[in-house]
Design an enzyme around this catalytic site. Sequence first.
Site, PDB file in Angstrom:
ATOM      1  N   ASP A 250      13.045  -4.693  18.058  1.00 17.14           N
ATOM      2  CA  ASP A 250      13.720  -5.928  17.647  1.00 17.14           C
ATOM      3  C   ASP A 250      13.013  -6.599  16.475  1.00 17.14           C
ATOM      4  O   ASP A 250      13.661  -7.112  15.558  1.00 17.14           O
ATOM      5  CB  ASP A 250      13.861  -6.885  18.830  1.00 17.14           C
ATOM      6  CG  ASP A 250      12.532  -7.195  19.499  1.00 17.14           C
ATOM      7  OD1 ASP A 250      11.527  -6.546  19.172  1.00 17.14           O
ATOM      8  OD2 ASP A 250      12.501  -8.106  20.344  1.00 17.14           O
ATOM      9  N   THR A 278      13.292   1.259  21.223  1.00 19.75           N
ATOM     10  CA  THR A 278      12.385   0.640  22.170  1.00 19.75           C
ATOM     11  C   THR A 278      12.372   1.468  23.435  1.00 19.75           C
ATOM     12  O   THR A 278      13.428   1.752  24.012  1.00 19.75           O
ATOM     13  CB  THR A 278      12.767  -0.813  22.503  1.00 19.75           C
ATOM     14  OG1 THR A 278      12.001  -1.246  23.629  1.00 19.75           O
ATOM     15  CG2 THR A 278      14.241  -0.931  22.857  1.00 19.75           C
ATOM     16  N   ASP A 280      11.309   0.469  26.172  1.00 19.84           N
ATOM     17  CA  ASP A 280      11.553  -0.430  27.303  1.00 19.84           C
ATOM     18  C   ASP A 280      13.033  -0.669  27.576  1.00 19.84           C
ATOM     19  O   ASP A 280      13.375  -1.306  28.573  1.00 19.84           O
ATOM     20  CB  ASP A 280      10.886  -1.786  27.057  1.00 19.84           C
ATOM     21  CG  ASP A 280       9.372  -1.702  27.056  1.00 19.84           C
ATOM     22  OD1 ASP A 280       8.843  -0.688  27.544  1.00 19.84           O
ATOM     23  OD2 ASP A 280       8.721  -2.633  26.562  1.00 19.84           O
ATOM     24  N   ARG A 437       4.805   7.722  26.065  1.00 19.05           N
ATOM     25  CA  ARG A 437       5.232   7.355  24.704  1.00 19.05           C
ATOM     26  C   ARG A 437       5.147   8.526  23.732  1.00 19.05           C
ATOM     27  O   ARG A 437       5.898   8.586  22.758  1.00 19.05           O
ATOM     28  CB  ARG A 437       4.346   6.227  24.156  1.00 19.05           C
ATOM     29  CG  ARG A 437       4.499   4.937  24.879  1.00 19.05           C
ATOM     30  CD  ARG A 437       4.025   3.746  24.086  1.00 19.05           C
ATOM     31  NE  ARG A 437       2.989   3.986  23.087  1.00 19.05           N
ATOM     32  CZ  ARG A 437       2.631   3.089  22.186  1.00 19.05           C
ATOM     33  NH1 ARG A 437       3.239   1.927  22.152  1.00 19.05           N
ATOM     34  NH2 ARG A 437       1.679   3.336  21.316  1.00 19.05           N
TER      35      ARG A 437
END
Length: 552
Positions: A250, A278, A280, A437
Site C-alpha cells: 500500500d 502484500t 499479509d 517470504r
Amino acid sequence: MAPPPAPPADWTPDLRPVASVPVPITVPSPRDHTHHHHHLVDRRDTPRGRAWEPERNRRGEAMDGAAVVKLMSGEAGYVLEDVPHVSDYLPDLPTYPNPLQDNPAYSVVKQYFVNPDDTVCQKIVVHKDGPRGNHFRRAGPRQRVYFEPDEVHACIVTCGGLCPGLNTVIREIVCGLSDMYGVTKILGIQGGYRGFYARNTITLTPKIVNDIHKRGGTVLGSSRGGHDTVKIVDSIQDRGINQVYVIGGDGTQRGAGVIFEEVRRRGLKVSVAGIPKTIDNDIPVIDKSFGFDTAVEEAQRAINAAHVEAVSAENGIGLVKLMGRHSGFIAHYATLASRDVDCCLIPESPFYLEGEGGLFRYIERRLKDNGHMVIVVAEGAGQKLIAETMQSIGKDASGNQLLLDVGLWLSQKINEYFKKNKMTINLKYIDPTYMIRAIPSNASDNVYCTLLAHSVVHGAMAGYTGFTIGQVNGRHCYIPFYRITEKQNRVSITDRMWARLLSSTNQPSFLCNKVIEEAKKEQERAAQLLDGSPSHRKVDDEVAASNLGRTK
C-alpha cells in the site's frame, strides 16, 4: 493539427441519467462535444468525457498532487469508479490497432477484445430492489492502443518486503510486453524507488527472465523508502520511459499515485500502473494478493513441525508465529487448513492471559484433556499487552510501526505461568517468517501472477494510467490508486469464516460485548458503503455534488 475549439460561454452539461447508459458525474470534456477528432482515434476505446476532477480545498482551489477521481453514474444506483487515462490531460492523442489481432497465438480466441463498456461490480451479492453499487473498469486488451510497440520504453520496479511471486510478475510483464505487443525496450530498476536515481538499471528480455519464476525474492532487488517524487519523475523523463510498472504494497502504491500526479502535472505521455503486493493479504477491494496462497501453504510445514514436537513430549506446546502485521489472514487460513491448531491469535481479535476465559486457563484445560497443544499467533497480535511491559521500538524506513516479538514474549509468559503453578510443560517456538517470504510461488500463485501481469500490460498499452490491477469477484479490473491505499483489509471477527475457525479450534473468543458490538458496527458501515455508496471521501463529495446539481 489545430486544438479543438472551446465550448460556448453559456454551455452547460446535461447530467440527467439516460436509461441503461452511465453518464459522467462531473463536467464532460469540451473535446467530447466537437467533431474535430484525429482520424486514427477510435472513440469506442477512449474514456467517455472528462469525468475526472482533482480534489479541491475549501476555497475551491485545486490541491497540489491531489488524487484524481473519475466517476460515472447510471440507473439503479450504478456507480463506475473509473481510472485516469492519458487522453484526460493530453487530448487528441492518436490510437493504433492492437497488435494482438495479428498474433497467431490468439487466433483461436472467440473474442479478442474486452468490450469498453464492461465493468466489474464490487459487491456481487445484491437484493432485488437494492442499488447496483460500485463498479470498476474491466481489465483486458482493447481494440485500439495508445502506444506503438516501437515507441514503448517500459520500466519495472519492486519495492518493500519480499513476497512469493515477485519474480513471476516481473517475468510475465516482460514476456507480455514482448510476446503480445512486440515491445523491445524494457528496463529493470534496481533497489526499489531510490534505484530511479541512485542505482543502475538492467535490460530485461524474455531470455533474461526465462527462469526467474523458479527463484524466491526479486531479481531487481528491493528496498523501503527512498521515494523522491521529483527525482523519480526527472529520471523517467530523462530516460524517455513512458510505461512504469510498480510492484509493491500500500505504501508503494501510494507512492505510485504521487508519481502519476507529477507525471500528469508535467503533461507527460506516461502510463503509471501498479501491481499490489502484500503477503499479509491486507490490501482492500481485491479478492486476494499474490503470494498469499503460497504463504498459507508454506505455513503448514511450520504448523506440522510444531504439532510433531507437541505430541512427542509430555504436556507439549508448539507455538508458531506467522506474518500478519495488522491483518491475521495467513494465521487464520493456515489454521483452517491445518486442523491441528488449538488456538489462533490475530491482531483483529484482542485476547487476555489471566483469569477465567483467558489464554492460560484454556492452555491448561487443553493440556489436561489432550496432553498437547498447538498455538498459532500472528506477528501483530497482542501488541497492547506487550506494550504494557515493554517500550515501543520505533518505525522502519517505510514508516511502518516496528512490532515487538509476540512469539518470544508469549513463550516467556506461558513458561512463567506454568512454572509458578508447578506444572511441567515442553514448549517449542517456531518462527518461519523469512522462510515463507523467500520461497518461490506455488502453481496457484504462478497462474494468478501471470493474469495480473498480462492485465496490467493491457491497461498500460490502452492508455490507462494512475491505476492498480486487481481481481474483484473473480474478474480482473483497473482500480484507482486511492481505493487500495485508503485503509487496510482486515479479518472480520463477526463473520462466518472466523466462526468456522472458532468451531475448528474450540478456543474461547476472548471478546467482550463492547468489542463485538464495535466490530458489528464497522461491518455494517462497510456493507452500507458497498450498497451503491462510494467508499471514499472524495467519491462521496463528487456524488453529493452531482445529486445537488440535478436537484437544482
